[in-house]
Design a protein around this motif. Structure first.
Motif, PDB file in Angstrom:
ATOM      1  N   MET A 106     -24.351 -22.243 -20.592  1.00 13.03           N
ATOM      2  CA  MET A 106     -23.578 -21.002 -20.444  1.00 13.03           C
ATOM      3  C   MET A 106     -23.781 -20.054 -21.619  1.00 13.03           C
ATOM      4  O   MET A 106     -22.843 -19.460 -22.144  1.00 13.03           O
ATOM      5  CB  MET A 106     -22.079 -21.284 -20.247  1.00 13.03           C
ATOM      6  N   ARG A 107     -25.050 -19.874 -21.983  1.00 15.19           N
ATOM      7  CA  ARG A 107     -25.391 -18.972 -23.076  1.00 15.19           C
ATOM      8  C   ARG A 107     -26.612 -18.140 -22.716  1.00 15.19           C
ATOM      9  O   ARG A 107     -27.469 -18.561 -21.947  1.00 15.19           O
ATOM     10  CB  ARG A 107     -25.682 -19.747 -24.365  1.00 15.19           C
ATOM     11  N   PHE A 108     -26.662 -16.949 -23.332  1.00 17.06           N
ATOM     12  CA  PHE A 108     -27.834 -16.081 -23.276  1.00 17.06           C
ATOM     13  C   PHE A 108     -28.532 -16.173 -24.630  1.00 17.06           C
ATOM     14  O   PHE A 108     -27.871 -16.231 -25.670  1.00 17.06           O
ATOM     15  CB  PHE A 108     -27.423 -14.610 -23.082  1.00 17.06           C
ATOM     16  N   THR A 109     -29.845 -16.165 -24.612  1.00 17.46           N
ATOM     17  CA  THR A 109     -30.607 -16.072 -25.856  1.00 17.46           C
ATOM     18  C   THR A 109     -31.602 -14.940 -25.679  1.00 17.46           C
ATOM     19  O   THR A 109     -32.428 -15.001 -24.767  1.00 17.46           O
ATOM     20  CB  THR A 109     -31.357 -17.389 -26.146  1.00 17.46           C
ATOM     21  N   PRO A 110     -31.488 -13.873 -26.457  1.00 14.86           N
ATOM     22  CA  PRO A 110     -30.468 -13.635 -27.470  1.00 14.86           C
ATOM     23  C   PRO A 110     -29.146 -13.191 -26.832  1.00 14.86           C
ATOM     24  O   PRO A 110     -29.134 -12.684 -25.714  1.00 14.86           O
ATOM     25  CB  PRO A 110     -31.067 -12.486 -28.301  1.00 14.86           C
ATOM     26  N   PRO A 141     -18.951 -17.707 -10.807  1.00 12.90           N
ATOM     27  CA  PRO A 141     -17.643 -18.308 -11.089  1.00 12.90           C
ATOM     28  C   PRO A 141     -17.697 -19.383 -12.173  1.00 12.90           C
ATOM     29  O   PRO A 141     -18.513 -20.298 -12.124  1.00 12.90           O
ATOM     30  CB  PRO A 141     -17.225 -18.890  -9.729  1.00 12.90           C
ATOM     31  N   GLY A 142     -16.832 -19.209 -13.178  1.00 10.13           N
ATOM     32  CA  GLY A 142     -16.730 -20.134 -14.303  1.00 10.13           C
ATOM     33  C   GLY A 142     -17.623 -19.804 -15.478  1.00 10.13           C
ATOM     34  O   GLY A 142     -17.322 -20.178 -16.611  1.00 10.13           O
ATOM     35  N   HIS A 143     -18.705 -19.084 -15.265  1.00  8.71           N
ATOM     36  CA  HIS A 143     -19.677 -18.840 -16.330  1.00  8.71           C
ATOM     37  C   HIS A 143     -19.161 -17.850 -17.377  1.00  8.71           C
ATOM     38  O   HIS A 143     -19.326 -18.076 -18.575  1.00  8.71           O
ATOM     39  CB  HIS A 143     -21.008 -18.368 -15.752  1.00  8.71           C
ATOM     40  N   TYR A 144     -18.540 -16.749 -16.932  1.00  9.07           N
ATOM     41  CA  TYR A 144     -18.012 -15.744 -17.868  1.00  9.07           C
ATOM     42  C   TYR A 144     -16.931 -16.386 -18.744  1.00  9.07           C
ATOM     43  O   TYR A 144     -16.931 -16.229 -19.962  1.00  9.07           O
ATOM     44  CB  TYR A 144     -17.457 -14.562 -17.067  1.00  9.07           C
ATOM     45  N   ASP A 145     -16.020 -17.152 -18.098  1.00  6.92           N
ATOM     46  CA  ASP A 145     -14.947 -17.816 -18.849  1.00  6.92           C
ATOM     47  C   ASP A 145     -15.495 -18.838 -19.835  1.00  6.92           C
ATOM     48  O   ASP A 145     -14.873 -19.112 -20.858  1.00  6.92           O
ATOM     49  CB  ASP A 145     -13.968 -18.503 -17.893  1.00  6.92           C
TER      50      ASP A 145
END
Length: 179
Positions: A57-61, A142-146
């Protein structure tokens, strides 16, 4: 409540659900110059920024710096196995869109400021940043932003310097430039 009022309320509810289900979001970005900019044209791309989305559940960068007026090609890769998306917007727009996604998890939509990708897939978003300030991005599945799958683009006023490392350097340390 009279039957006519009840019928009208049901029709309004069905109409708004259909609009969300078809991906026709009120306040979408279309081609107008919104608070976050406007769709870019491939021939005007000034730089490519590689963005990786993962199942942690992360963006790089998670942060990118651009100059006002720049047109960026975001080359987005989903390195995970579950569906992820890269959506540009204001924090308010993203939160509202996320709430709609929670209510309609299978909502399919295509807007120029976003891309949804299955695990292992790649795609791109070309966007022109016309106003200085902050533009957020997030995964609204769903769930990813949180879970914290969000980031931000800092748009420096025209003429301001942008550091190459924060501007979207590739994994090898070299920024892509399209001329």
């Amino acid at each position: 409540m009279k039957i006519q009022h009840l019928l009208a309320a049901v029709l309004v509810a069905i109409g708004s659900t259909a609009a969300f289900a078809s991906g026709n979001h009120a306040g979408g970005h279309g081609n107008e110059d919104s608070a976050i900019g406007k769709p870019g044209k491939a021939q005007q791309v000034t730089r490519t920024v590689n963005v990786d989305m993962t199942d942690n559940m992360r963006f790089t960068p998670a942060s990118v710096e651009v100059k006002q007026g720049e047109t960026i090609r975001f080359k987005v890769k989903n390195s995970g196995q579950v569906k992820h998306e890269f959506v540009l917007g204001t924090e308010q727009e993203l939160k509202e869109h996320y709430q709609a996604m929670l209510k309609n998890p299978e909502m399919e939509h295509e807007d120029p400021q976003m891309i949804t990708l299955a695990g292992g897939k790649t795609g791109e978003v070309i966007w022109q940043f016309t106003k200085a300030g902050k533009v957020d991005f997030a995964c609204l599945q769903p769930g990813h932003y949180d879970a914290g799958m969000k980031g931000a683009v800092t748009v420096a006023k025209s003429g301001a310097k942008v550091s190459a490392t924060k501007a979207g350097a590739k994994a090898d340390g070299h920024a892509d430039h399209a001329h």
